[in-house]
Design a protein around this motif. Structure first.
Motif, mmCIF file in Angstrom:
data_model
loop_
_atom_site.group_PDB
_atom_site.id
_atom_site.type_symbol
_atom_site.label_atom_id
_atom_site.label_comp_id
_atom_site.label_asym_id
_atom_site.label_seq_id
_atom_site.Cartn_x
_atom_site.Cartn_y
_atom_site.Cartn_z
ATOM 1 N N LYS A 44 2.721 -25.982 -4.044
ATOM 2 C CA LYS A 44 1.920 -24.880 -3.543
ATOM 3 C C LYS A 44 2.752 -23.594 -3.518
ATOM 4 C CE LYS A 44 -1.647 -27.453 -2.567
ATOM 5 N NZ LYS A 44 -2.909 -27.325 -3.368
ATOM 6 N N PRO A 45 2.092 -22.465 -3.800
ATOM 7 C CA PRO A 45 2.839 -21.199 -3.693
ATOM 8 C C PRO A 45 3.195 -20.919 -2.241
ATOM 9 C CG PRO A 45 0.503 -20.780 -4.107
ATOM 10 C CD PRO A 45 0.704 -22.263 -4.234
ATOM 11 N N LEU A 46 4.402 -20.436 -2.006
ATOM 12 C CA LEU A 46 4.829 -20.049 -0.670
ATOM 13 C C LEU A 46 4.496 -18.582 -0.451
ATOM 14 C CD1 LEU A 46 8.302 -21.822 -0.461
ATOM 15 C CD2 LEU A 46 6.156 -22.567 0.553
ATOM 16 N N GLY A 47 4.353 -18.237 0.803
ATOM 17 C CA GLY A 47 4.097 -16.846 1.126
ATOM 18 C C GLY A 47 2.621 -16.553 1.273
ATOM 19 N N GLN A 48 2.374 -15.382 1.775
ATOM 20 C CA GLN A 48 1.010 -14.955 2.067
ATOM 21 C C GLN A 48 0.451 -14.171 0.887
ATOM 22 O OE1 GLN A 48 1.633 -12.560 5.510
ATOM 23 N NE2 GLN A 48 2.165 -14.281 6.841
ATOM 24 N N PRO A 49 -0.826 -14.415 0.564
ATOM 25 C CA PRO A 49 -1.423 -13.597 -0.501
ATOM 26 C C PRO A 49 -1.516 -12.148 -0.058
ATOM 27 C CG PRO A 49 -3.091 -14.896 0.629
ATOM 28 C CD PRO A 49 -1.765 -15.366 1.147
ATOM 29 N N ILE A 50 -1.513 -11.274 -1.024
ATOM 30 C CA ILE A 50 -1.638 -9.850 -0.722
ATOM 31 C C ILE A 50 -3.024 -9.598 -0.150
ATOM 32 C CG2 ILE A 50 -1.734 -7.549 -1.730
ATOM 33 C CD1 ILE A 50 0.268 -8.515 -3.792
ATOM 34 N N GLU A 51 -3.074 -8.974 1.016
ATOM 35 C CA GLU A 51 -4.355 -8.629 1.618
ATOM 36 C C GLU A 51 -4.852 -7.358 0.957
ATOM 37 O OE1 GLU A 51 -6.313 -7.227 5.866
ATOM 38 O OE2 GLU A 51 -4.202 -7.783 5.768
ATOM 39 N N GLY A 52 -6.003 -7.465 0.366
ATOM 40 C CA GLY A 52 -6.533 -6.290 -0.303
ATOM 41 C C GLY A 52 -6.596 -6.495 -1.794
ATOM 42 N N HIS A 53 -7.040 -5.475 -2.455
ATOM 43 C CA HIS A 53 -7.185 -5.563 -3.903
ATOM 44 C C HIS A 53 -5.829 -5.516 -4.594
ATOM 45 C CE1 HIS A 53 -11.516 -5.483 -4.096
ATOM 46 N NE2 HIS A 53 -11.574 -4.428 -3.299
ATOM 47 N N LYS A 54 -5.751 -6.229 -5.703
ATOM 48 C CA LYS A 54 -4.531 -6.225 -6.498
ATOM 49 C C LYS A 54 -4.623 -5.240 -7.657
ATOM 50 C CE LYS A 54 -3.837 -11.146 -5.547
ATOM 51 N NZ LYS A 54 -3.774 -12.487 -6.163
ATOM 52 N N GLY A 55 -5.763 -4.612 -7.778
ATOM 53 C CA GLY A 55 -5.962 -3.651 -8.857
ATOM 54 C C GLY A 55 -6.657 -2.411 -8.334
ATOM 55 N N TRP A 56 -6.942 -1.491 -9.227
ATOM 56 C CA TRP A 56 -7.585 -0.239 -8.853
ATOM 57 C C TRP A 56 -8.931 -0.511 -8.188
ATOM 58 C CZ3 TRP A 56 -7.091 2.609 -14.230
ATOM 59 C CH2 TRP A 56 -5.729 2.821 -14.490
ATOM 60 N N VAL A 57 -9.265 0.299 -7.204
ATOM 61 C CA VAL A 57 -10.580 0.225 -6.576
ATOM 62 C C VAL A 57 -11.509 1.171 -7.341
ATOM 63 C CG1 VAL A 57 -11.908 0.559 -4.468
ATOM 64 C CG2 VAL A 57 -9.573 -0.340 -4.334
ATOM 65 N N CYS A 58 -12.476 0.582 -8.021
ATOM 66 C CA CYS A 58 -13.364 1.366 -8.883
ATOM 67 C C CYS A 58 -14.666 1.742 -8.198
ATOM 68 C CB CYS A 58 -13.702 0.572 -10.145
ATOM 69 S SG CYS A 58 -12.271 0.143 -11.138
ATOM 70 N N ALA A 59 -15.032 0.984 -7.142
ATOM 71 C CA ALA A 59 -16.340 1.218 -6.533
ATOM 72 C C ALA A 59 -16.270 0.959 -5.040
ATOM 73 C CB ALA A 59 -17.382 0.304 -7.165
ATOM 74 N N VAL A 60 -16.969 1.787 -4.253
ATOM 75 C CA VAL A 60 -17.082 1.587 -2.810
ATOM 76 C C VAL A 60 -18.507 1.900 -2.381
ATOM 77 C CG1 VAL A 60 -14.672 2.068 -2.251
ATOM 78 C CG2 VAL A 60 -16.316 3.952 -2.323
ATOM 79 N N ALA A 61 -18.923 1.280 -1.270
ATOM 80 C CA ALA A 61 -20.256 1.562 -0.742
ATOM 81 C C ALA A 61 -20.292 1.251 0.744
ATOM 82 C CB ALA A 61 -21.304 0.737 -1.477
#
Length: 1465
Positions: free
Chosen positions: A1064-1081
């Motif tokens: 299993k991968p150790l550590g915490q996943p990145i909270e949030g997007h890993k790429g550009w945010v293209c859309a919000v609403a």
């Protein structure tokens, strides 16, 4: 003075004997007396002004004289303007002088001495005061006489206006001259203070050479010294370095001391540095340059302003490389000195770090080449590193072996002189001569023997000692002498003696006699330091001034270390030094002083008055440290961690409670104060890392120590810079659920309150280490498991803390092309790297500094570089088809290249015993080589069907594993060269990396198929599922020494850490997007925010807290370009580059129906109809589509009309129309029911249209385009409403109307958001800054009070639009505009928030907030953006651009900082 007194006496006598008896005459008498008193004051002042006197007395007298003049003037009634002006002027000037006096009273007496430049204008001013006084007294007496006149009782004496005007002019002129002189005087004193402060910032090594080393005895070493004098005096010599090289104990340091003393007297000595392996500071180069610089200004005071200026201009010089430090502090200042300067550097070989020795010698060689007036005498034992650097250089004069070589008769004669003078009548001449012969030219042997023979505390007779010395078999064998010295102590005292020696050996700094006695007493050990030194005077000495105990020679230190190994079972070792036990005793002693109620840790230990100034700005900091931090407390603070780490479990259990107490609040902060003031933070961080690997302290203590280390690492800048800011700056930003934060919250309440922007805990180990800007080609873990090194195509090496993933220091830069290989040395002190630039480099693993020059020899890319397990050699493999072996210390190539491969060499490795080298190549073969001779061992190993990319030995050296371009892993028998079993198959692409686990039970492999696989090394079976997570080929893998972790590096620019057992991968996943945010609403109720990203996911956020409400919604297989809420908020629609539209349940995050398919290219835009029954979409296929929400079916045919991709669609508020915007530069209206175009396309933009939006009443539409403009259009006519809205500097990606239609907001690739008045088109205030990437999407909250934005920095931001209403008023922007000229200035950028009580605050690049030179507080990197660019929230809240808000209600700083502690008085 007596003349003045007699004059005064005569005048008074005359007045007393006057016959006048009327009151008026008595009044005149008193007035005259006042006149004469004033005259006397002036005369006194004049008499006291001389060069060298104190400025305070004359200035105070000037004030008294001025006051007296004003009193006389008040008695003269005059309304003349000139008279009033003179009165006003004198009052102002007197006030000015009083301010000067108050200022000068803060100076020391030495700093108030008057010089010639001030003496003359001061005397001139006093002479003028005398004239003024005489004038006004005469006027007053005339006035008095006129008032008594019988003829004109009311007449007035006219004041001569011209005379008064002249006095006005004169006093103004003289005052100006005097103030100018006083200004220069003050400036010179301030400059002197600043210089003093700067010089005091130079840390020095406390080792005193004279306490151990002596001058050459008169009549000895004459030939050697004369050679050195000749070298020093030869101004035409082209050899600025003199290297005195000889064996240990030959007397090099004595010669060096004699040179120091001689050159000091002649005024040519610039500095000296005596290395000592017995001193922690004296055995490194950490403080070398600063110590030399302090010497330089002491020996050549004329250089003080230049060295001080260098320190002031480079306040962080200690973080620079050694070469930069030497240039800043020594060689550059020497350019201002005409005469020759000589530096003396003794015992260079006792610098413990080989890389530091190399760097120092290289730095010094460069320095003398660039400084014509600099010369260096250095001494050392024969050392391959020094030889490698200096050997080829023509700029050195070398004397080697001259001091001990018995073939030189003067060496024997010198020892004979010493022995005969030292022993006197103790032995007969013939016996003394036998000792001379026995010494065999080794001075340390002779000096130790003489001390033994002359010791007054010996229990043996002189004859017995002599017989023992002569009976030793080997002449000049120093260990034999040391055995004899120690074994002479009786068996009943030997264990105590060895224990005391162990303490001296364990100490990180020399101990005094009292220190050693105190340690013994504290640990209830009987013994006497004084008796020890007396009985072992031949090997120990105590300085008469400091009482420091010193080993007389490094050879005794080396001897004792050899005796610190475990004693033999049969007890044949008579001398055993139990170093672990000594460390435990020393640790316990340290805690005695840390916990002392009178001399221990306490708040504001150095009584620092103000927090406005950094440690380095406090003029008397060294004095305060010496006064308030006892030497033993300094020692304890610096070294207790290392003593605890070096003791055994028994020792650790003994001090367990002490450790726990020390790391509790508030004591841990008091300890940090001392570390801050004594520059000990980095050592403490290393100590905490070392100590937490020991299990004897328990889990709770280990956890608290880890948290303390995280605190130190996170806030190292404010802690190192300023002790008060441990509380003011570090504590407020500590994660809120950490023990330090929770426990200190009540104790230290009067600090900043960070109301937004804090994390709950320190970030855990992330599941990927990010920072590289290119693919990672190699990874390595340090032997102690504390550091990970990664090498990348971005030409850098990065170091990471293995526990936290925290980057350690700055990237290592030096290679000119991508770095393909990286490895740690077996002791963890060095890193080696290979690069496509064809070179191999070595680096200091602790400082990150390059060690020496690149190793050059390969003719093509170097793909691999590894250290030998014994640490002596480096092996490298290259595309030039060769393998090379290098000497680690000298960097020289060992032998010829190893040739045999017919393709590029991709990997190399040493066998565990360092005897063999293995290499693999694109020629599909593996080769074995003899590491000593370079000869091939047997034939090549064949079996792979494509080039071999990786190879490794098993830990027992019996097997080899290889990975190949054929996608297989193979095992080989080392002795036979035969393959073991079948190839291991499972990877779908090239295998770039293979490694055995430390116990040889498993094999780990990494491949271009983006997976890591684990195999059973005996059966070849795959263990578990492939390790997936990388998004690019896996180029490198390694396994931690305990076998628990796998570390991998990939083309996706990341390093990942895996649990080796579970996979299993150790550590915490990145909270949030890993790429550009293209859309919000925004959701219709304004409580939630949805975002879509190029990472193919959709996220939902709480609009109040910024917390993520869902795990990222997977489903799309491409970038999510667009997103929208349904009018009732129950559903979310998204469009993606995967050509699909997806519908999600907004409450659960689950997909509602199958993806909507129909577009033939990516879906760029989606929108719900106002009734929520339909969805509109626009696509790169140039079409617009309508979809039925219930069935998911398309409604009618695609709308065709655009000639390029459609980026935007929007329903009118009544649902009757649909607008679309396209890269063809047009906006098209469509009938939302008939699907027919309404009118001709709207044209006007000069580039593709990226976004369109209707106003709430449906009468207008806004658009944003590639032409950097926003346009407003009349929906009915299609005509533009006014000129384009200009202001953005790049493509406009998003526009929105506010719900009430009064505002338009736009977002651009220029990283800004702009608000516009929708009626006038005028910008509303300044742009909203903060995003660190182009702004792609915007959305107003339903009530129009907030704004959401998504950007290329992978974040979503929430802005309070109402808070920006003030931006409409241009007057409100004066503060920002006043700072506009400071942008990018070295003094920092203007702080965009106000700090109560302070003006013109700026944020410096290192995080300090400053106002008028005062340091207010420090801001962590992840809070700076959010503080500078205020907004409500950042999503994710842990983003490095997080929103940050500060409450200053209880903020104490400056003089009141001491009140941060609730209980502080």
């Amino acid at each position: 003075m007596s003349t003045h007194k007699s004059s005064k006496s005569k005048k008074r006598h005359r007045n007393v004997n006057s016959s006048a008896s009327s009151s008026s005459i008595q009044a005149q008498t008193r007035q005259r007396a006042q006149v004469y008193d004033m005259a006397n004051i002036v005369l006194d002042v004049t008499a006291n002004i001389a060069e060298g006197s104190d400025i305070l007395a004359p200035l105070k007298a000037v004030c008294r004289a001025t006051k007296s003049i004003l009193e006389v003037m008040r008695a003269i009634e005059s309304n003349k303007e000139e008279w009033i002006d003179l009165t006003r002027r004198l009052k102002e000037y007197m006030s000015t002088f009083e301010e000067q006096i108050a200022s000068f009273e803060t100076y020391s007496q030495a700093e108030r001495v008057i010089g010639e430049a001030l003496n003359r204008p001061l005397n001139h001013y006093i002479e003028l005061l005398r004239d003024i006084h005489s004038t006004v007294v005469d006027l007053r007496e005339k006035r008095s006489r006129s008032k008594l006149s019988l003829l004109k009782g009311f007449s007035r004496v006219k004041v001569d206006s011209e005379e008064i005007r002249k006095l006005n002019r004169d006093v103004e002129d003289r005052h100006r001259q005097l103030m100018s002189a006083l200004g220069l005087f003050t400036a010179s004193r301030v400059q002197a203070i600043e210089r003093s402060v700067a010089i005091l910032q130079l840390p020095t090594v406390a080792f005193v050479a004279s306490s151990v080393h002596r001058l050459c005895l008169e009549g000895t070493r004459e030939a050697v010294l004369q050679t050195i004098w000749n070298w020093a005096n030869d101004s035409a010599s082209d050899k600025p370095i003199f290297w005195l090289c000889d064996i240990a104990g030959s007397g090099k340091s004595t010669v060096a001391m004699s040179a120091v003393e001689s050159w000091r007297k002649k005024g040519v000595l610039g500095g000296r540095f005596f290395f000592s392996m017995a001193s922690s500071e004296g055995s490194t180069t950490d403080k070398f340059c600063s110590t030399i610089a302090r010497d330089l200004v002491q020996y050549i005071p004329e250089l003080i302003p230049h060295v001080a200026g260098a320190v002031k201009q480079n306040p962080s010089f200690m973080r620079s490389s050694l070469g930069e430090q030497l240039q800043i502090l020594v060689t550059d200042p020497l350019h201002h000195w005409q005469g020759h300067v000589i530096l003396v550097i003794d015992a260079l070989d006792e610098c413990k770090s080989g890389p530091q020795r190399r760097e120092l010698v290289e730095t010094l060689s460069t320095a003398v080449s660039n400084s014509k007036n600099l010369r260096i005498l250095m001494t050392s034992r024969p050392d391959p590193i020094i030889e490698d650097v200096l050997g080829p250089l023509a700029i050195k004069s070398k004397m080697e072996g001259r001091l001990h070589d018995a073939s030189h008769r003067d060496n024997i004669d010198d020892i004979a002189i010493y022995v005969h003078k030292s022993l006197g009548e103790v032995l007969s001449d013939d016996k003394k001569q036998r000792l001379v012969q026995k010494a065999n030219g080794l001075f340390i042997w002779a000096s130790t023997a003489c001390r033994m023979l002359t010791s007054k505390t010996s229990f043996s007779s002189t004859e017995e000692i002599y017989d023992h010395l002569i009976s030793r078999e080997r002449s000049g064998a120093i260990d034999d002498v040391y055995d004899l010295v120690l074994e002479r102590t009786g068996p009943e005292h030997r264990s105590v003696m060895c224990g005391m020696l162990a303490l001296l050996l364990a100490a990180f700094e020399p101990l005094t006699l009292d220190d050693l006695d105190d340690i013994l007493k504290h640990n209830r050990v009987r013994g006497s330091a004084k008796a020890l030194v007396q009985n072992l005077g031949s090997v120990l000495t105590s300085d008469k001034t400091t009482n420091l105990i010193q080993f007389r020679h490094p050879t005794i230190v080396e001897y004792l270390r050899r005796r610190s190994t475990a004693p033999t079972v049969d007890g044949s070792d008579k001398i055993y030094i139990n170093i672990a036990n000594a460390h435990g005793q020393a640790a316990s002693w340290c805690f005695k002083y840390l916990r002392s109620p009178t001399e221990g840790l306490r708040f504001n230990i150095c009584q620092i008055e103000s927090s406005f100034y950094l440690n380095r700005q406090i003029p008397d900091l060294d004095t305060r440290i010496a006064k308030f931090i006892p030497r033993r407390l300094r020692y304890a603070s610096s070294h207790w961690l290392f003593h605890v780490a070096a003791t055994d479990e028994n020792g650790q259990s003994t001090v367990k409670n002490d450790v726990w107490h020390t790391i509790q609040v508030p004591y841990v902060f008091y300890w940090l104060e001392i570390l801050s003031l004594t520059r000990g933070l980095s050592r403490a961080i290393a100590g905490l890392r070392a100590i937490t690997h020991h299990s004897g302290l328990g889990r709770e203590i280990t956890s608290r120590m880890n948290e303390t280390r995280r605190f130190m690492m996170a806030f190292s800048v404010p802690i190192q810079d300023s002790a008060p800011h441990i509380y003011i700056s570090a504590l407020p930003f500590t994660p809120i659920k950490t023990s330090l934060h929770v426990e200190s919250r009540e104790k230290f309440r009067n600090t900043l309150n960070v109301t937004r922007g804090l994390e709950d805990l320190y970030p855990g180990l992330p599941n990927s280490l990010r920072g590289h800007e290119g693919g990672i080609w190699a990874v390595a873990i340090s032997p102690d498991g504390s550091q990970i090194a990664s090498a990348s195509s971005d030409r850098t090496i990065r170091l990471w803390d293995a526990d936290t993933g925290h980057p350690l220091g700055k990237p290592l830069r030096g290679h000119k092309r991508g770095i393909t290989g990286v490895a740690f040395s077996s002791d963890g002190s060095r890193i080696v790297s290979g690069s496509h630039d064809g070179t191999v480099r070595q680096w200091d693993a602790h400082s990150g500094q390059p060690l020496g020059e690149p190793l050059q020899g390969h003719d093509d890319s170097v793909w691999a570089a590894e250290f030998s397990p014994d640490g002596s050699r480096i092996v490298s493999g290259s595309d030039d088809e060769t393998v090379r072996v290098w000497d680690v210390d000298t960097g020289q190539r060992l032998g010829e290249p190893l040739r045999g491969h017919t393709g590029g060499v991709k990997a190399v490795a040493f066998s565990p015993d360092s005897l063999r080298v293995i290499s693999c190549s694109n020629d599909r073969t593996i080769r074995l080589w003899d590491a000593a001779t370079g000869q091939p061992l047997g034939g090549p190993l064949r079996g792979h069907e494509q080039g071999i990319k990786s190879v490794a030995f098993s830990s027992d050296g019996s097997r080899i594993v290889s990975g190949s371009g054929d996608g297989t892993v193979r095992l080989w028998d080392v002795d036979s060269g035969q393959p073991l079993g079948e190839p291991l198959r499972g990877h779908d692409n090239t295998v770039w990396a293979v490694k055995f686990s430390p116990d040889d039970s498993r094999i780990v492999s990494g491949s271009d198929d983006e997976t890591i696989r684990v195999w059973d090394a005996d059966t070849g079976q795959i263990l578990g599922e492939p390790l997936r997570g990388h998004e690019g080929g896996v180029n490198s893998v390694t396994v931690s020494l305990d076998g628990s972790q796998i570390i991998s590096g990939s083309d996706d620019h990341t390093v990942r850490i895996w649990d080796a057992i579970s996979g299993k991968p150790l550590g915490q996943p990145i909270e949030g997007h890993k790429g550009w945010v293209c859309a919000v609403a925004f959701s219709p109720d304004g409580l939630q925010v949805a975002s879509g990203s190029t990472d193919s996911t959709i996220r939902l956020w709480d609009a109040q807290t910024g917390q993520s409400l869902w795990v990222a919604l997977p489903g799309h297989e491409g970038e999510v370009y667009t997103i929208a809420f349904s009018p009732d908020g129950s559903r979310i629609v998204s469009g993606s580059s995967d050509e699909t539209i997806r519908l999600w349940d907004a409450g659960t995050g689950l997909p509602l129906i199958d993806p909507l398919r129909g577009h033939t290219k990516g879906v760029r835009a989606v929108a719900f109809s106002p009734d929520g029954l339909r969805i509109a979409s626009g696509s790169s296929d140039q079409t617009v589509r309508l979809w039925d929400l219930d069935s998911g079916q398309p409604l009618g045919r695609p709308f065709k009309g655009h000639t390029d991709l459609v980026r935007a669609v929007s329903f009118s508020p009544d649902g009757a129309r649909l607008a679309s915007g396209s890269d063809d530069g047009t906006i098209q209206f469509w009938d939302a029911n008939t699907l027919q175009p309404l009118g001709e396309p709207i044209r006007g933009h000069a580039g593709g249209i990226n976004t369109v939006a209707f106003s709430s009443d449906g009468s207008r539409i806004a658009s944003g385009a590639d032409d950097r403009t926003v346009r407003l259009w009349d929906v009915d006519t299609g005509q533009p409403l006014r000129e384009p809205l200009r202001g953005h500097d790049n493509t406009v990606w998003a526009v929105e109307f506010s719900p009430d239609g009064s505002q338009v907001v736009s977002g651009s690739d220029d990283e800004t958001i702009r608000l516009w008045d929708a009626n006038t088109g005028q910008p509303l205030g300044e742009p909203l800054h903060g995003h660190k990437g182009g702004v792609n999407a915007l959305s107003f909250s339903p009530d129009g009070s907030r704004l959401i934005s998504g950007a290329d920095d992978n974040t979503v931001r929430l802005w309070d639009v109402r808070a920006d209403e003030k931006r409409k008023n241009p007057d409100e922007d004066d503060r920002d505009s006043a700072y506009s000229d400071l942008e990018g200035d070295l003094s920092g950028t203007p702080l965009r928030i106000s700090v109560p009580g302070f003006e013109r605050c700026s944020l410096l690049s290192d995080g300090w907030v400053q106002s008028s030179g005062k340091f207010l507080f420090w801001v962590p990197p992840e809070n700076r953006n959010g503080l500078q660019y205020p907004h409500l929230l950042t999503m994710p809240s842990a983003s490095p651009y997080r929103a940050t808000k500060l409450d200053f209600a209880h903020f104490k700083c400056g003089l009141s900082w001491v009140n941060i502690w609730n209980d502080a008085s």
